[in-house]
Write an enzyme that holds these catalytic residues in place. Structure first.
Site, short mmCIF file in Angstrom:
data_model
loop_
_atom_site.label_atom_id
_atom_site.label_comp_id
_atom_site.label_asym_id
_atom_site.label_seq_id
_atom_site.Cartn_x
_atom_site.Cartn_y
_atom_site.Cartn_z
N LYS A 98 -2.81 0.68 -6.94
CA LYS A 98 -3.72 -0.14 -7.72
C LYS A 98 -4.54 0.75 -8.65
CE LYS A 98 -7.45 0.62 -6.83
NZ LYS A 98 -8.10 1.94 -7.06
N TYR A 181 -11.80 -2.83 -5.72
CA TYR A 181 -11.93 -3.08 -4.29
C TYR A 181 -12.90 -4.23 -4.04
CZ TYR A 181 -9.73 1.41 -3.10
OH TYR A 181 -8.86 2.46 -2.95
#
Length: 362
Positions: A98, A181
């Site tokens: 990511k 996140y």
């Protein structure tokens, strides 16, 4: 069954400290080949792990000669699309760090390339494989905290000016690196998609932040009038925590996002208080094992490319909201996920299935 053979592409910090060592704990997977643009890394890491290493310009040769079944892409963010497309063209499955990419167009191109080639695509949200986060989702879903009302998170650290995460051209910045996140956690704890966003981005006069934002403070509105807020920063003392608050109780994670050491939480519901410490485990090995199982079973993994796309759409909207000082609609996020389950699905038997998180920088 033979193990799934992996090529690791990009041998930066996260690859060296977490991804490469994880293969020792991934029983259904095998590290087969390393690919990097650094000759010194080629030599040292090839010797350390006992596998051949190739330069980037021999990517296709490396996958073919070493019979790679899958690639783990740990390159700078702006290179994720190129190497996903190149791997898919060879029929090689893709596990990509990511953020998935930095633009909607790149995310969609990655999804299309893998669909066309009939290969699996998974985005490496490591916290989808962490017990503390899985149990937090269960706690929220069963209503132990009452009706969820708000989520708040802080994720902050000091980052040196020569770190690749400080470079705009490689897709650096706090939002893509650590803010993601917070976004992902809000989505899987609320089990829903945000409908609008407002944001402030600030950088001060620190010379490190000439190209990327120092910090961002964001407010996401979710359906049923729930609110998620977070601040992420590359220019402050280390912090990483989550507060999830409902009408009956609250859950606090501190620390919340680490991949080294323990994660801790505290639940308070009325007079009842419970504190737990969760060993971190090897989140990278867990996601590799899971992805290999998906390859063997011809299953679509979670988190898929659509999950990665959703977070990138939100981040692009955050930049727009900060630039215009206006609230920005996120209806397109919901539209981007047609016909799929929105969040991590946790079986009632509490088996270790993925929730929804890491640095992919070289």
């Amino acid at each position: 069954m033979k193990p799934i053979r992996y090529a690791v592409v990009g041998l930066g910090h996260i690859a060296q400290v977490a991804i490469l060592p994880a293969f020792a704990q991934a029983e259904n997977s095998e590290l087969a080949v390393l690919i990097t643009g650094d000759g010194e890394k080629q030599r040292k890491l090839s010797e350390k792990y006992g596998v051949p290493a190739y330069p980037y310009d021999q990517f296709e040769k490396a996958l073919t000669e070493q019979r790679a079944d899958a690639v783990f892409i740990a390159l700078p963010n702006t290179l994720h699309r190129e190497y996903t497309e190149r791997a898919a063209a060879l029929g090689v499955h893709v596990l990509c760090e990511k953020p998935m990419a930095t633009t909607e167009a790149d995310c969609r191109a990655m999804i299309q390339a893998c669909e066309t080639a009939d290969v699996r695509l998974m985005i490496a949200y490591r916290l989808h494989f962490n017990e503390a986060h899985l149990k937090a989702i269960q706690l929220a879903k069963k209503g132990a905290l009452g009706e969820l009302r708000f989520f708040n998170s802080i994720f902050a650290m000091q980052v040196a000016d020569d770190n690749i995460r400080m470079q705009r051209e490689t897709g650096g910045g706090t939002l893509f690196d650590i803010g993601i996140y917070c976004i992902n956690a809000a989505r899987y704890l609320f089990q829903d998609e945000p409908v609008e966003v407002s944001a402030i981005i600030a950088s001060g006069d620190d010379h490190r932040f000439q190209e990327i934002e120092e910090m961002a403070s964001v407010v996401l509105r979710f359906p049923r009038e729930r609110v998620a807020s977070f601040t992420c920063s590359f220019g402050s003392a280390d912090m990483n925590q989550i507060d999830l608050v409902g009408t009956k109780g609250l859950l606090r994670f501190e620390p919340a996002y680490k991949y080294v050491g323990d994660l801790k939480w505290r639940v308070q519901i009325g007079e009842y208080i419970e504190e737990k410490t969760f060993p971190i485990g090897d989140q990278f090995a867990a996601e590799i094992v899971y992805f290999s199982d998906c390859i063997r079973g011809h299953r679509t993994p979670e988190p898929s490319g659509l999950e990665g796309l959703a977070d990138v759409l939100i981040i692009r909207a955050i930049f727009e909201a900060a630039k215009t000082a206006r609230t920005v609609s996120l209806k397109r996020v919901e539209d981007a996920l047609p016909g799929i389950d929105q969040m991590i699905q946790i079986p009632a038997s509490e088996e270790q299935q993925p929730v929804k998180a890491d640095d992919s920088h070289q």
